[in-house]
Motif scaffolding. Sequence first.
Motif, short mmCIF file in Angstrom:
data_model
loop_
_atom_site.label_atom_id
_atom_site.label_comp_id
_atom_site.label_asym_id
_atom_site.label_seq_id
_atom_site.Cartn_x
_atom_site.Cartn_y
_atom_site.Cartn_z
N SER A 180 0.83 -1.21 0.00
CA SER A 180 0.00 0.00 0.00
C SER A 180 0.86 1.26 0.00
O SER A 180 0.35 2.37 -0.03
CB SER A 180 -0.93 0.00 1.21
OG SER A 180 -0.16 0.01 2.39
N GLY A 181 2.17 1.07 0.01
CA GLY A 181 3.08 2.22 -0.03
C GLY A 181 3.12 2.85 -1.41
O GLY A 181 2.47 2.38 -2.35
N ILE A 182 3.87 3.92 -1.54
CA ILE A 182 3.91 4.60 -2.83
C ILE A 182 5.19 4.25 -3.61
O ILE A 182 5.13 3.61 -4.65
CB ILE A 182 3.78 6.12 -2.64
CG1 ILE A 182 2.40 6.43 -2.03
CG2 ILE A 182 3.93 6.86 -3.98
CD1 ILE A 182 2.11 7.88 -1.78
N PHE A 183 6.32 4.61 -3.08
CA PHE A 183 7.54 4.54 -3.90
C PHE A 183 8.10 3.14 -4.09
O PHE A 183 8.49 2.76 -5.18
CB PHE A 183 8.61 5.46 -3.32
CG PHE A 183 8.19 6.89 -3.41
CD1 PHE A 183 8.06 7.52 -4.67
CD2 PHE A 183 7.87 7.62 -2.29
CE1 PHE A 183 7.62 8.82 -4.77
CE2 PHE A 183 7.45 8.93 -2.38
CZ PHE A 183 7.32 9.54 -3.61
N ARG A 184 8.11 2.38 -3.01
CA ARG A 184 8.81 1.10 -3.07
C ARG A 184 8.21 0.14 -4.10
O ARG A 184 8.92 -0.35 -4.99
CB ARG A 184 8.82 0.48 -1.68
CG ARG A 184 10.05 -0.32 -1.41
CD ARG A 184 10.00 -0.81 0.01
NE ARG A 184 10.87 -1.95 0.12
CZ ARG A 184 12.11 -1.86 0.56
NH1 ARG A 184 12.61 -0.72 0.94
NH2 ARG A 184 12.86 -2.94 0.62
N PRO A 185 6.88 -0.14 -4.03
CA PRO A 185 6.33 -1.05 -5.04
C PRO A 185 6.45 -0.50 -6.46
O PRO A 185 6.67 -1.25 -7.41
CB PRO A 185 4.87 -1.22 -4.63
CG PRO A 185 4.58 -0.24 -3.57
CD PRO A 185 5.87 0.26 -3.02
N ILE A 186 6.33 0.84 -6.58
CA ILE A 186 6.43 1.43 -7.93
C ILE A 186 7.86 1.27 -8.45
O ILE A 186 8.08 0.98 -9.63
CB ILE A 186 6.00 2.91 -7.90
CG1 ILE A 186 4.48 2.99 -7.70
CG2 ILE A 186 6.40 3.63 -9.20
CD1 ILE A 186 3.92 4.39 -7.67
N LEU A 187 8.79 1.41 -7.57
CA LEU A 187 10.19 1.26 -7.97
C LEU A 187 10.48 -0.16 -8.49
O LEU A 187 11.12 -0.35 -9.52
CB LEU A 187 11.08 1.55 -6.75
CG LEU A 187 12.46 2.07 -7.10
CD1 LEU A 187 12.34 3.49 -7.64
CD2 LEU A 187 13.34 2.06 -5.84
N TRP A 188 9.94 -1.16 -7.77
CA TRP A 188 10.14 -2.55 -8.20
C TRP A 188 9.41 -2.82 -9.51
O TRP A 188 9.89 -3.57 -10.36
CB TRP A 188 9.66 -3.52 -7.13
CG TRP A 188 10.55 -3.61 -5.92
CD1 TRP A 188 10.20 -3.37 -4.63
CD2 TRP A 188 11.94 -3.99 -5.89
NE1 TRP A 188 11.28 -3.56 -3.80
CE2 TRP A 188 12.37 -3.94 -4.54
CE3 TRP A 188 12.88 -4.35 -6.87
CZ2 TRP A 188 13.66 -4.25 -4.14
CZ3 TRP A 188 14.17 -4.65 -6.47
CH2 TRP A 188 14.56 -4.60 -5.14
N THR A 189 8.21 -2.23 -9.67
CA THR A 189 7.48 -2.40 -10.93
C THR A 189 8.32 -1.83 -12.06
O THR A 189 8.49 -2.46 -13.11
CB THR A 189 6.12 -1.64 -10.87
OG1 THR A 189 5.40 -2.09 -9.75
CG2 THR A 189 5.31 -1.83 -12.13
N PHE A 190 8.88 -0.65 -11.79
CA PHE A 190 9.74 -0.01 -12.80
C PHE A 190 10.93 -0.91 -13.13
O PHE A 190 11.26 -1.11 -14.30
CB PHE A 190 10.22 1.34 -12.27
CG PHE A 190 11.18 2.02 -13.20
CD1 PHE A 190 10.72 2.65 -14.35
CD2 PHE A 190 12.55 2.00 -12.94
CE1 PHE A 190 11.61 3.24 -15.22
CE2 PHE A 190 13.44 2.59 -13.81
CZ PHE A 190 12.97 3.22 -14.95
#
Length: 454
Positions: free
Chosen positions: A141-151
């Motif tokens: 539910s966080g913002i940066f961390r999961p998006i970073l891994w998706t990236f």
Amino acid sequence: MTQDNRATFGSKIGVILASVGSAVGLGNIWRFPYETGQNGGAAFLLVYCLCVLLLGLPLMLTEFFIGRYSRKNTAGAFQVIAPGTKWNLLGYNGVIAAFLILGFYSVVAGWTLEYIYQSLSGALSGKTAEQFTQDFNLFNSGIFRPILWTFAFIALTHFIITSGVKSGIERSSKIMMPILFLILVILCIRSVTLPDASVGLKFLFHPDFGKITSSVVLSSMGQAFFSLSVGMGCLITYASYFGKNTNLQKTALSVTLLDTLVAILAGVIIFPAVFSFGIKPSAGPELVFITLPNVFQHLPLGGLWSFVFYVLLAIAALTSTISLHEVATAYILEEHHFTRKRAAFIVSAGVMFLGIISSLSFGVLKDFTIFGLTFFNFLDYVTAKIMLPFGGMLTCILVGWRVDRKILKAELTNKGTIPFYFFNIYAFILKYIAPVAIVLIFLNELGLFKWIEK
Ligand code: PHE
């Protein structure tokens, strides 16, 4: 590119491995167990196997036919099969599905990277079941961390795609797929030797027919299409790289069997473990991420097991994201005459955009819903349960009704050099059984039969 110098896969094993690589992915190891867990266990598995055999396998063969016969990307292929008609719209259904699937698939693929990292850093040990759940929810539910891994995952896929067909897709599949099988078998042996493993095996293999409802049937069909990568032209694109001598029948059969085997192996790894440690099989999309680390830590060398498992999951996901990405890239490359690099960049950027919204739908955007579903769940539902079965149905109708039987048979038998004993049964399924079955499953889910009964 002209037909003759179009890229092809370099070897027989490369063809099979790349197609298996596309089919085997998060669909088998993440989605299959949680759908099975939510849809009644063995009953789901039974309907799933029927869908694979009656719908998935014939459709895969049909997509192989379209791809190798036309030697074009998905959208272009339909123009060759039915020139001057609107059937090419079917190709766009596939290209759009590829974007949408990547939009949620990359997020889950990103989670696998986080869990590889956590396995290595030791963060996955010494916690209670609640802590695992809390920590997972906190993470996704966080913002940066999961998006970073998706990236990171999209970047990895992008890199392989821009290396081209032979050196990128084929080589990576050749190395990754055999490792995957080896790891799966090791984990299976570990899981079935746990105490009370038999309860999990019973859940997976002993069907309760009362559990077969309309939504179980729709879910099984969706899962079959999703897992086999059919209904959206992915295998059309891959088959367009097949050589003249590739045995399409054998390839379709091998891919289908291997894909189903991996799904069942994943079930055999997960359910005995779930029951052995008293975890709910219906935990949902989190099943792999919340319950298994908990399970791993109760095993000797737990950190090692979880590391191995998530590496396996990431490898399986990567060979599938490559195939999805290639559908959209090949379309832009060939239909709009962009360079491979630019085409791939457009796809990656689009997917990243969808990926960000999907990822945020577990946190800040969780109240943003479409038909009552979060963005992530909406993409999953629309692709697996609507677009793929719908695309598959129209593909069967097109080839079953419009394509000259002689052309179809010649392509599937490599101009009569290999026999096709079941050709008539196959053609019958294509023409009648598959379209009718898919329509009935849709109508059943919409409640039409309940309505008639009233
Ligand atoms: N079959 C892949 C899996 O099981 C997902 C996928 C779907 C890939 C559709 C390509 C096309 O993970």
